[in-house]
Design a protein around this motif. Structure first.
Motif, short mmCIF file in Angstrom:
data_model
loop_
_atom_site.label_atom_id
_atom_site.label_comp_id
_atom_site.label_asym_id
_atom_site.label_seq_id
_atom_site.Cartn_x
_atom_site.Cartn_y
_atom_site.Cartn_z
N TYR A 182 0.93 -1.12 0.20
CA TYR A 182 0.08 0.05 0.04
C TYR A 182 0.78 1.34 0.00
CZ TYR A 182 -3.85 -3.38 0.67
OH TYR A 182 -4.88 -4.22 0.46
N THR A 183 2.04 1.33 -0.35
CA THR A 183 3.06 2.32 -0.45
C THR A 183 3.59 2.11 -1.98
OG1 THR A 183 4.74 1.38 0.60
CG2 THR A 183 3.64 2.82 1.74
N LEU A 184 4.69 1.28 -2.17
CA LEU A 184 5.17 1.16 -3.41
C LEU A 184 4.23 0.46 -4.22
CD1 LEU A 184 7.62 0.98 -5.06
CD2 LEU A 184 8.12 -1.42 -4.31
N GLY A 185 3.50 -0.42 -4.15
CA GLY A 185 2.42 -1.03 -4.76
C GLY A 185 1.34 0.19 -5.33
N VAL A 186 0.83 0.58 -4.54
CA VAL A 186 -0.29 1.60 -5.02
C VAL A 186 0.17 2.48 -5.89
CG1 VAL A 186 -1.81 3.42 -4.18
CG2 VAL A 186 -1.79 0.89 -3.07
N SER A 187 1.49 3.04 -5.54
CA SER A 187 2.20 4.02 -6.24
C SER A 187 2.61 3.65 -7.73
CB SER A 187 3.52 4.37 -5.62
OG SER A 187 4.16 5.49 -6.28
N LEU A 188 2.86 2.29 -7.88
CA LEU A 188 3.35 1.84 -9.34
C LEU A 188 2.10 1.50 -10.01
CD1 LEU A 188 6.27 -0.71 -8.56
CD2 LEU A 188 6.31 1.61 -9.59
N LEU A 189 1.07 1.17 -9.39
CA LEU A 189 -0.34 0.59 -10.28
C LEU A 189 -0.98 2.04 -10.43
CD1 LEU A 189 -1.54 -2.40 -8.36
CD2 LEU A 189 -0.09 -2.07 -10.45
N HIS A 190 -0.86 3.25 -9.49
CA HIS A 190 -1.46 4.41 -9.93
C HIS A 190 -0.85 5.27 -10.82
CE1 HIS A 190 -5.02 6.58 -8.63
NE2 HIS A 190 -4.39 7.63 -8.39
N GLN A 191 0.39 4.99 -11.48
CA GLN A 191 0.93 5.73 -12.23
C GLN A 191 0.05 6.03 -13.18
OE1 GLN A 191 5.08 4.69 -13.39
NE2 GLN A 191 5.41 4.18 -11.30
N GLN A 192 0.14 7.10 -13.90
CA GLN A 192 -0.25 7.51 -15.10
C GLN A 192 0.96 8.29 -15.98
OE1 GLN A 192 -3.21 6.55 -16.04
NE2 GLN A 192 -3.71 5.70 -14.13
#
Length: 308
Positions: free
Chosen positions: A142-152
C-alpha cells in the motif's frame, strides 16, 4: 505427506477461480460487479483478515526471537523484489505491464494460500509466525505497490497519499499495536473477524476468475512471459529466500519452515484486485495469478519436498 496436503489446497483455489470464470460466462456477474466487489474486499474483508491474524494470539517467541522473526519476514519480499526487477526487464515488458509483472513476483499469496498450508503442515501455532508477513506485505503493497499501479503517463509515479494511507494499511498498523500491547478482544468480536476473514479467499478468487473470463483461456496459456514470471515467483524466489534465511534462522526451526512455505506461494490475489481498482492491466495480472496458482499445484509440493 506434506506435499499431498499442499496439492489438495492448490486444487481448491484453482476450482474457486474457475467458479468465477463460469459465473461470468453464465452472465451472473460482470465487470461492474467485479470492480465493486474488489472495493468491498479491499476495505472490509481484507481488514478483517489482517486484524484476525493478531487477535487473541498466544506468543510462541521470546522477545529476541520475535524481533528476529519480524525482521526476517521482510526477506521473502526483498528477494521477490530483486528477482521480479530482473525477470521483468529480461522478458522485455514495458510501462505498466512491467510494474504489474514485477508486483506479481514481489508479492505472494501469503494469506489465502500460505496460512492454510502452514497450519496444515506445522500446526495452528505456526499461523502466528506466518501472520508476521502481513506487516511487510501490507506496508510495501500500500505504498510502493499502490504508487506503481496508480501511475499515469502524466503523473510520473507521483504518490497519492489518499490511496497509500488506505484502510488496509491503517488496519496493518492497528494490528501491530494490538499484537505488541497484547490487547484482548471480546469473543464475539474475534468471532466476527474470523468469520468475515474466512470469506476473503473465496471472494478474491472469484474476482480473479471474473477478470479471466473476459479473455480467452488460450491467451493465458500461450503467454510465455506470464509463464516466465510465474516460474520466477514459484521457484527462484523460494530457493533464493531459503538460501539467505539459512544464515539468519536455525536449521529445522518452525520459523524457517513457515517462511519457506510463504515464499513458495503463487502471486498475490491482491495485485489483480488493485489492478481492477485502478483500471490498470488486470488482464496480465490475472493471467500471471491464474498460471502461478495452477502451476503451484506442482511446484509447491516439490518445494515442500526439497526445501523443508
Amino acid at each position: 505427506m506434506a506435499w499431498l496436503v499442499v496439492l489438495e489446497k492448490m486444487v481448491v483455489l484453482v476450482a474457486l477461480i474457475l467458479v468465477g470464470v463460469l459465473s461470468a460466462k453464465a452472465g451472473w456477474v460482470d465487470g461492474r460487479f467485479s470492480q465493486m466487489l474488489s472495493r468491498l474486499v479491499m476495505n472490509l474483508f481484507i481488514v478483517c483478515t489482517i486484524l484476525n491474524s493478531v487477535v487473541n494470539v498466544e506468543p510462541i517467541f521470546t522477545g529476541g526471537e520475535l524481533g528476529t522473526a519480524m525482521l526476517v519476514a521482510f526477506v521473502p519480499f526483498l528477494i521477490g523484489g530483486v528477482v521480479g526487477f530482473l525477470v521483468t526487464h529480461c522478458v522485455g515488458l514495458r510501462g505498466q505491464a512491467r510494474n504489474v509483472a514485477w508486483l506479481c513476483v514481489l508479492f505472494m499469496n501469503n494469506v489465502f494460500v500460505g496460512f492454510p498450508l502452514v497450519e496444515a503442515i506445522f500446526g495452528p501455532e505456526a499461523v502466528f509466525c506466518a501472520s508476521l508477513t502481513n506487516i511487510p506485505f501490507n506496508l510495501i503493497l500500500y505504498t510502493l505497490g499502490v504508487s506503481l499501479l496508480h501511475q499515469q503517463e502524466d503523473k510520473k509515479g507521483k504518490l497519492n497519499l489518499r490511496e497509500i494511507f488506505s484502510v488496509p494499511l491503517l488496519a496493518t498498523l492497528a494490528a501491530i499495536v494490538i499484537f505488541l500491547a497484547q490487547i484482548p478482544m471480546p469473543a464475539m468480536a474475534a468471532d466476527f473477524l474470523s468469520t468475515m476473514g474466512g470469506a476473503t479467499v473465496s471472494l478474491s478468487m472469484l474476482i480473479i476468475g471474473i477478470s479471466l473470463s473476459t479473455m480467452p483461456i488460450r491467451e493465458a496459456l500461450l503467454d510465455w512471459r506470464a509463464y516466465v514470471v510465474s516460474l520466477a515467483r514459484l521457484i527462484l524466489c523460494p530457493v533464493l529466500t531459503v538460501l539467505l534465511m539459512g544464515f539468519l534462522l536455525p536449521e529445522g526451526s518452525i520459523t524457517l519452515g513457515t517462511y519457506t512455505i510463504i515464499s513458495a506461494c503463487p502471486s498475490g490475489a491482491m495485485i489483480a484486485i488493485l489492478c481492477v481498482r485502478f483500471q490498470t492491466d488486470d488482464r496480465l495480472a490475472s493471467k500471471i495469478i491464474f498460471l502461478s496458482t495452477v502451476l503451484s499445484a506442482i511446484t509447491l509440493p516439490l518445494m515442500t519436498y526439497f526445501l523443508l
